[in-house]
Design a protein around this motif. Structure first.
Motif, PDB file in Angstrom:
ATOM      1  N   GLN A 128      15.126  12.957  43.979  1.00 49.91           N
ATOM      2  CA  GLN A 128      15.562  12.597  45.330  1.00 49.91           C
ATOM      3  C   GLN A 128      14.762  13.370  46.375  1.00 49.91           C
ATOM      4  O   GLN A 128      14.423  12.840  47.430  1.00 49.91           O
ATOM      5  N   ALA A 129      14.430  14.620  46.073  1.00 53.99           N
ATOM      6  CA  ALA A 129      13.672  15.464  46.999  1.00 53.99           C
ATOM      7  C   ALA A 129      12.157  15.246  46.873  1.00 53.99           C
ATOM      8  O   ALA A 129      11.382  15.926  47.526  1.00 53.99           O
ATOM      9  N   LYS A 130      11.762  14.295  46.026  1.00 54.02           N
ATOM     10  CA  LYS A 130      10.348  13.962  45.815  1.00 54.02           C
ATOM     11  C   LYS A 130       9.552  15.137  45.250  1.00 54.02           C
ATOM     12  O   LYS A 130       8.412  15.393  45.636  1.00 54.02           O
ATOM     13  N   LEU A 131      10.168  15.827  44.276  1.00 51.58           N
ATOM     14  CA  LEU A 131       9.496  16.926  43.600  1.00 51.58           C
ATOM     15  C   LEU A 131       9.029  16.486  42.219  1.00 51.58           C
ATOM     16  O   LEU A 131       9.785  15.857  41.483  1.00 51.58           O
ATOM     17  N   PRO A 132       7.816  16.839  41.830  1.00 51.89           N
ATOM     18  CA  PRO A 132       7.453  16.673  40.430  1.00 51.89           C
ATOM     19  C   PRO A 132       8.252  17.688  39.617  1.00 51.89           C
ATOM     20  O   PRO A 132       8.782  18.659  40.172  1.00 51.89           O
ATOM     21  N   VAL A 133       8.342  17.471  38.313  1.00 51.79           N
ATOM     22  CA  VAL A 133       9.212  18.295  37.480  1.00 51.79           C
ATOM     23  C   VAL A 133       8.430  18.877  36.312  1.00 51.79           C
ATOM     24  O   VAL A 133       7.694  18.171  35.621  1.00 51.79           O
ATOM     25  N   LEU A 134       8.629  20.167  36.098  1.00 55.24           N
ATOM     26  CA  LEU A 134       8.078  20.871  34.943  1.00 55.24           C
ATOM     27  C   LEU A 134       9.259  21.242  34.063  1.00 55.24           C
ATOM     28  O   LEU A 134      10.158  21.977  34.500  1.00 55.24           O
ATOM     29  N   ALA A 135       9.280  20.702  32.842  1.00 55.51           N
ATOM     30  CA  ALA A 135      10.421  20.912  31.953  1.00 55.51           C
ATOM     31  C   ALA A 135       9.972  21.511  30.627  1.00 55.51           C
ATOM     32  O   ALA A 135       8.956  21.104  30.060  1.00 55.51           O
ATOM     33  N   ALA A 136      10.746  22.460  30.156  1.00 56.50           N
ATOM     34  CA  ALA A 136      10.578  23.035  28.820  1.00 56.50           C
ATOM     35  C   ALA A 136      11.954  22.952  28.174  1.00 56.50           C
ATOM     36  O   ALA A 136      12.885  23.643  28.594  1.00 56.50           O
ATOM     37  N   THR A 137      12.086  22.078  27.195  1.00 52.22           N
ATOM     38  CA  THR A 137      13.403  21.790  26.629  1.00 52.22           C
ATOM     39  C   THR A 137      13.342  21.699  25.110  1.00 52.22           C
ATOM     40  O   THR A 137      12.279  21.789  24.500  1.00 52.22           O
ATOM     41  N   ASP A 138      14.498  21.448  24.543  1.00 52.37           N
ATOM     42  CA  ASP A 138      14.594  21.158  23.122  1.00 52.37           C
ATOM     43  C   ASP A 138      14.012  19.775  22.863  1.00 52.37           C
ATOM     44  O   ASP A 138      13.886  18.963  23.786  1.00 52.37           O
ATOM     45  N   PRO A 139      13.646  19.485  21.619  1.00 54.07           N
ATOM     46  CA  PRO A 139      13.077  18.166  21.319  1.00 54.07           C
ATOM     47  C   PRO A 139      14.117  17.050  21.196  1.00 54.07           C
ATOM     48  O   PRO A 139      13.757  15.880  21.082  1.00 54.07           O
ATOM     49  N   ASN A 140      15.410  17.381  21.244  1.00 56.29           N
ATOM     50  CA  ASN A 140      16.448  16.373  21.044  1.00 56.29           C
ATOM     51  C   ASN A 140      16.826  15.613  22.300  1.00 56.29           C
ATOM     52  O   ASN A 140      17.446  14.568  22.219  1.00 56.29           O
ATOM     53  N   THR A 141      16.470  16.132  23.443  1.00 53.89           N
ATOM     54  CA  THR A 141      16.756  15.425  24.684  1.00 53.89           C
ATOM     55  C   THR A 141      15.560  14.564  25.048  1.00 53.89           C
ATOM     56  O   THR A 141      14.421  14.910  24.736  1.00 53.89           O
ATOM     57  N   ASP A 142      15.811  13.451  25.683  1.00 53.54           N
ATOM     58  CA  ASP A 142      14.700  12.579  26.069  1.00 53.54           C
ATOM     59  C   ASP A 142      14.247  12.813  27.505  1.00 53.54           C
ATOM     60  O   ASP A 142      13.419  12.056  28.032  1.00 53.54           O
ATOM     61  N   ILE A 143      14.710  13.879  28.136  1.00 55.26           N
ATOM     62  CA  ILE A 143      14.327  14.144  29.522  1.00 55.26           C
ATOM     63  C   ILE A 143      12.814  14.326  29.657  1.00 55.26           C
ATOM     64  O   ILE A 143      12.211  13.876  30.621  1.00 55.26           O
ATOM     65  N   GLY A 144      12.199  14.986  28.686  1.00 52.80           N
ATOM     66  CA  GLY A 144      10.752  15.181  28.731  1.00 52.80           C
ATOM     67  C   GLY A 144      10.000  13.863  28.675  1.00 52.80           C
ATOM     68  O   GLY A 144       9.025  13.653  29.401  1.00 52.80           O
ATOM     69  N   LYS A 145      10.466  12.959  27.826  1.00 56.72           N
ATOM     70  CA  LYS A 145       9.843  11.635  27.720  1.00 56.72           C
ATOM     71  C   LYS A 145       9.964  10.875  29.036  1.00 56.72           C
ATOM     72  O   LYS A 145       9.008  10.258  29.497  1.00 56.72           O
ATOM     73  N   VAL A 146      11.128  10.947  29.650  1.00 53.15           N
ATOM     74  CA  VAL A 146      11.340  10.279  30.939  1.00 53.15           C
ATOM     75  C   VAL A 146      10.365  10.835  31.976  1.00 53.15           C
ATOM     76  O   VAL A 146       9.708  10.076  32.697  1.00 53.15           O
ATOM     77  N   ILE A 147      10.253  12.146  32.054  1.00 46.25           N
ATOM     78  CA  ILE A 147       9.392  12.794  33.042  1.00 46.25           C
ATOM     79  C   ILE A 147       7.924  12.439  32.819  1.00 46.25           C
ATOM     80  O   ILE A 147       7.219  12.047  33.755  1.00 46.25           O
ATOM     81  N   VAL A 148       7.457  12.579  31.588  1.00 43.77           N
ATOM     82  CA  VAL A 148       6.042  12.323  31.284  1.00 43.77           C
ATOM     83  C   VAL A 148       5.716  10.834  31.371  1.00 43.77           C
ATOM     84  O   VAL A 148       4.742  10.442  32.020  1.00 43.77           O
ATOM     85  N   ASP A 149       6.530   9.993  30.734  1.00 44.61           N
ATOM     86  CA  ASP A 149       6.270   8.544  30.776  1.00 44.61           C
ATOM     87  C   ASP A 149       6.401   8.002  32.192  1.00 44.61           C
ATOM     88  O   ASP A 149       5.707   7.052  32.559  1.00 44.61           O
ATOM     89  N   GLY A 150       7.278   8.606  32.990  1.00 44.47           N
ATOM     90  CA  GLY A 150       7.442   8.183  34.373  1.00 44.47           C
ATOM     91  C   GLY A 150       6.304   8.632  35.270  1.00 44.47           C
ATOM     92  O   GLY A 150       6.151   8.145  36.390  1.00 44.47           O
ATOM     93  N   GLY A 151       5.499   9.584  34.805  1.00 44.55           N
ATOM     94  CA  GLY A 151       4.330  10.036  35.558  1.00 44.55           C
ATOM     95  C   GLY A 151       4.639  11.004  36.689  1.00 44.55           C
ATOM     96  O   GLY A 151       3.836  11.176  37.608  1.00 44.55           O
ATOM     97  N   PHE A 152       5.798  11.679  36.617  1.00 42.67           N
ATOM     98  CA  PHE A 152       6.151  12.573  37.711  1.00 42.67           C
ATOM     99  C   PHE A 152       6.363  14.014  37.256  1.00 42.67           C
ATOM    100  O   PHE A 152       7.050  14.791  37.904  1.00 42.67           O
ATOM    101  N   GLY A 153       5.741  14.383  36.136  1.00 43.92           N
ATOM    102  CA  GLY A 153       5.863  15.765  35.717  1.00 43.92           C
ATOM    103  C   GLY A 153       5.308  16.052  34.351  1.00 43.92           C
ATOM    104  O   GLY A 153       4.557  15.261  33.775  1.00 43.92           O
TER     105      GLY A 153
END
Length: 148
Positions: free
Chosen positions: A71-96
């Motif tokens: 919402q704030a138009k920030l790119p996102v840097l995530a370091a997470t466990d492999p079981n969540t799909d948040i990383g896939k969303v961020i990378v595939d979406g092209g915003f982090g």
């Protein structure tokens, strides 16, 4: 010089608190929590949103702060466990960027990428992704498809 604001009282808060109290870094501010309005204001003044989840998590987790960053138009840097799909969303979406949270070397590489990235345009991409995938209307459409 970069300035890092850490907000939250997750499982590693005590470790961070000890570090800040002992080392007194000039470029780090640690806070347990903020009222939503203050949090939203703070996020709007940032350049990159950070999401950290313990690599040992076994249940998928999708932190809501991702939506605040988008919402704030920030790119996102995530370091997470492999079981969540948040990383896939961020990378595939092209915003982090994403890596597993137990890979210090991968995280260092992502920081280098983030420093050299066009964060403004990536933030715009994230905002568009939010509008195309996470609105009430999108949720309604998904529910309706599942019910049919």
């Amino acid at each position: 010089m970069t300035f890092t604001i850490i907000v939250g009282d997750g499982t590693e808060y005590g470790v961070l608190e000890s570090f800040v109290e002992q080392d007194h870094p000039a470029n780090v501010k640690l806070m347990k929590r903020l009222p939503k309005e203050d949090y939203d204001t703070m996020v709007g003044a940032c350049d990159i949103g950070l999401i950290f989840l313990d690599h040992r998590f076994t249940i998928p987790n999708f932190p809501s702060r991702l939506l605040a960053y988008m919402q704030a138009k920030l790119p996102v840097l995530a370091a997470t466990d492999p079981n969540t799909d948040i990383g896939k969303v961020i990378v595939d979406g092209g915003f982090g960027w994403w890596c597993e949270s137990n890979s210090e070397e991968d995280f260092k590489e992502l920081i280098k990428e983030a420093i050299n990235a066009d964060t403004r345009s990536m933030g715009e991409i994230g905002y568009k992704y939010l509008q195309n995938n996470y609105t009430v209307e999108c949720g309604y459409e998904i529910i309706q498809k599942r019910l049919k």
